[in-house]
Design a protein around this motif. Structure first.
Motif, short mmCIF file in Angstrom:
data_model
loop_
_atom_site.label_atom_id
_atom_site.label_comp_id
_atom_site.label_asym_id
_atom_site.label_seq_id
_atom_site.Cartn_x
_atom_site.Cartn_y
_atom_site.Cartn_z
N GLY A 155 0.89 -1.38 -0.04
CA GLY A 155 0.06 -0.07 -0.18
C GLY A 155 0.92 1.15 0.00
N ALA A 156 0.01 2.54 -0.22
CA ALA A 156 0.79 3.62 -0.59
C ALA A 156 1.44 4.40 0.75
CB ALA A 156 -0.15 4.74 -0.84
N ILE A 208 0.92 5.14 -6.08
CA ILE A 208 0.87 3.74 -5.63
C ILE A 208 0.64 2.78 -7.01
CG2 ILE A 208 -1.36 3.52 -4.56
CD1 ILE A 208 1.89 1.25 -3.68
N TYR A 265 -7.63 -2.51 -0.06
CA TYR A 265 -8.00 -1.88 -1.49
C TYR A 265 -8.62 -3.22 -2.21
CZ TYR A 265 -7.69 0.62 -6.00
OH TYR A 265 -8.14 1.13 -6.98
N ILE A 324 3.15 -3.13 -3.84
CA ILE A 324 1.88 -3.51 -4.32
C ILE A 324 0.71 -2.76 -3.61
CG2 ILE A 324 2.91 -6.05 -4.53
CD1 ILE A 324 1.35 -6.60 -1.65
N LEU A 325 -0.20 -3.11 -4.21
CA LEU A 325 -1.82 -2.52 -3.81
C LEU A 325 -2.08 -3.08 -2.40
CD1 LEU A 325 -3.75 -2.56 -7.13
CD2 LEU A 325 -2.55 -0.45 -6.04
N HIS A 326 -2.70 -2.31 -1.45
CA HIS A 326 -2.88 -2.74 -0.16
C HIS A 326 -4.08 -3.76 -0.17
CE1 HIS A 326 -3.83 -2.75 4.06
NE2 HIS A 326 -2.85 -2.49 4.31
N1 URA Z 1 -4.92 3.48 -2.76
C1 URA Z 1 -4.08 3.37 -1.84
O1 URA Z 1 -3.99 4.08 -0.91
N2 URA Z 1 -3.59 2.12 -1.66
C2 URA Z 1 -3.63 1.23 -2.41
O2 URA Z 1 -3.05 0.17 -2.21
C3 URA Z 1 -4.29 1.49 -3.48
C4 URA Z 1 -4.98 2.64 -3.74
#
Ligand code: URA
Ligand code: URA
Length: 192
Positions: free
Chosen positions: A121-122, A135, A158, A153-155
């Motif tokens: 995640g971001a 991200i 999400y 990677i994406l969280h």
């Molecule tokens: N937005 C976020 O803040 N984190 C993610 O992983 C995806 C989109």
């Protein structure tokens, strides 16, 4: 032993105000000798109650996705977060909170000495690298940092909100990224 000392120090930590509202400090789970480290954002309600990172719904999804590329999160990884205490209402940790907690993370990285770090995640990207936003552009791209391979990677939270597995969807993209991590792990394990 050094990691046990660190956990004990974290238990008494009052470097930021999150210490006042937490149930427990959430330091880590998994294998401290693993070559892979997973870094998330911070504990949620379940993690705060149990005292382990990524044990709620996000964690279960993360575990299943790692399992699908042959990675057992407890055997093959060391799992932790940017901040060790739950932010109230699961808000994003502030820059001050992340900075206050960073020495703990730096010690964890030094002691575990992973070859590969998965940044979930971001906020994990921001907390470790100081890079804000983007991200969706950063994910899937290997970065070299401190002699280690980093993969943003994406969280998983999400992904829980975007459950499609269609080609090009967030879940599909993350699965590509994790397959890339699997290949990288095979490579770093081969050179040991
Ligand atoms: N937005 C976020 O803040 N984190 C993610 O992983 C995806 C989109
Ligand atoms: N989300 C995170 O980023 N970390 C956890 O430990 C749990 C949920």
């Amino acid at each position: 032993q050094a990691l046990a000392d660190l956990a004990q120090h974290c238990d008494g930590c009052r470097r930021c105000s999150l210490g006042a509202t937490r149930q427990q400090v959430v330091v880590s789970r998994g294998n401290p000798r693993a070559r892979l480290m997973v870094i998330g954002e911070g504990p949620g309600a379940q993690e705060d109650a149990v005292g382990q990172p990524f044990v709620g719904r996000s964690g279960q999804l993360l575990d299943r996705m790692l399992e699908s590329v042959g990675i057992d999160s407890n055997q093959d990884a060391y799992v932790c977060n940017i901040v060790k205490c739950r932010p109230p209402e699961n808000r994003k940790p502030t820059a001050l909170e992340m900075a206050a907690c960073k020495p703990w993370l730096e010690q964890q990285i030094a002691l575990v000495d992973p070859a590969v770090i998965l940044l979930a995640g971001a906020t994990a990207v921001e907390g470790l690298l100081g890079i804000k936003g983007g991200i969706t552009k950063l994910r899937g791209q290997w970065r070299q940092w401190d002699g280690r391979w980093l993969m943003p990677i994406l969280h998983p939270s999400y992904l829980l909100r975007n459950p499609s597995k269609e080609r090009g969807s967030p879940k599909w993209l993350t699965w590509q990224d994790l397959q890339d991590v699997q290949r990288r792990m095979a490579q770093v394990q081969a050179v040991l």
